[in-house]
Design an enzyme around this catalytic site. Structure first.
Site, mmCIF file in Angstrom:
data_model
loop_
_atom_site.group_PDB
_atom_site.id
_atom_site.type_symbol
_atom_site.label_atom_id
_atom_site.label_comp_id
_atom_site.label_asym_id
_atom_site.label_seq_id
_atom_site.Cartn_x
_atom_site.Cartn_y
_atom_site.Cartn_z
ATOM 1 N N CYS A 43 71.976 -26.570 86.513
ATOM 2 C CA CYS A 43 70.699 -26.006 86.954
ATOM 3 C C CYS A 43 70.605 -24.594 86.375
ATOM 4 O O CYS A 43 71.452 -24.197 85.578
ATOM 5 C CB CYS A 43 70.560 -26.037 88.474
ATOM 6 S SG CYS A 43 71.704 -24.995 89.360
ATOM 7 N N CYS A 117 67.482 -29.197 88.700
ATOM 8 C CA CYS A 117 66.437 -28.186 88.831
ATOM 9 C C CYS A 117 65.220 -28.785 89.540
ATOM 10 O O CYS A 117 64.981 -29.983 89.454
ATOM 11 C CB CYS A 117 65.999 -27.687 87.458
ATOM 12 S SG CYS A 117 67.337 -27.044 86.454
ATOM 13 N N CYS A 125 65.232 -25.711 82.863
ATOM 14 C CA CYS A 125 66.479 -26.406 83.166
ATOM 15 C C CYS A 125 67.168 -26.758 81.852
ATOM 16 O O CYS A 125 66.544 -27.300 80.946
ATOM 17 C CB CYS A 125 66.194 -27.649 84.000
ATOM 18 S SG CYS A 125 67.573 -28.108 85.039
#
Length: 182
Positions: A43, A117, A125
């Protein structure tokens, strides 16, 4: 997958027969001899979602997978994520955040790279090259929560529980089922 029994089993091919022998053999029963698939959760900051996903996968399917996590712009662990995980008996306070670039430079190979994400950050992301399987599971960012500390902790708990449910669902699908013989 057929399990050895007293019933006669017909196989569609020689490959299916060989596969069934592997899975019914004593070698398969000793799971420590089977190499774990490596999974990378990524992430933006590697501060909460990817850290929680890594911890859950290692706890729930640790016999089959080895989870890691990284972020595009690693920061520091989100203290509310650490607290929310500690509440359910998982300590991630010792974890360090790491960069996806550092993981890439290590030349480690991953069977799956799973981005976690949220949809609003999806364009930021990270993409991880040279991966056989890429998945995207959207979860809100705990760092974006607003309100009192208790409201933010409650929101983080909700995200934690969503991540755990998604990991459990994936493990149910991906982890081999243990069978016992009568």
């Amino acid at each position: 997958m057929p399990v050895a029994s007293s019933h006669r089993v017909r196989f569609a091919s020689a490959d299916a027969f060989e596969t069934s022998l592997l899975f019914s053999s004593s070698l398969w029963q000793d799971r420590s001899l089977i190499m774990k698939q490596k999974i990378l959760f990524i992430c933006v900051h590697n501060s909460a979602r990817s850290q929680m996903a890594e911890a859950f996968l290692n706890e729930i399917c640790g016999d089959d997978f080895e989870a890691h996590s990284a972020g595009l712009e690693p920061g520091r662990l989100n203290p509310l994520a650490v607290e929310a995980m500690r509440e359910i008996g998982i300590d991630i306070s010792h974890k360090q955040t790491q960069s996806t670039f550092d993981v890439f430079k290590s030349a480690e190979l991953f069977a799956y790279v799973i981005t976690v994400c949220d949809e609003s950050s999806a364009e930021r992301c990270p993409i991880f090259p040279v991966v056989a399987n890429r998945l995207h599971w959207s979860f809100p960012d705990p760092a974006a929560l607003s309100g009192t500390r208790e409201e933010c902790l409650a929101g983080t708990r909700k995200i934690r529980d969503q991540i755990r449910a998604r990991i459990e669902m994936w493990c149910d699908k991906m982890c081999p089922v243990e069978t016992t013989r009568a």
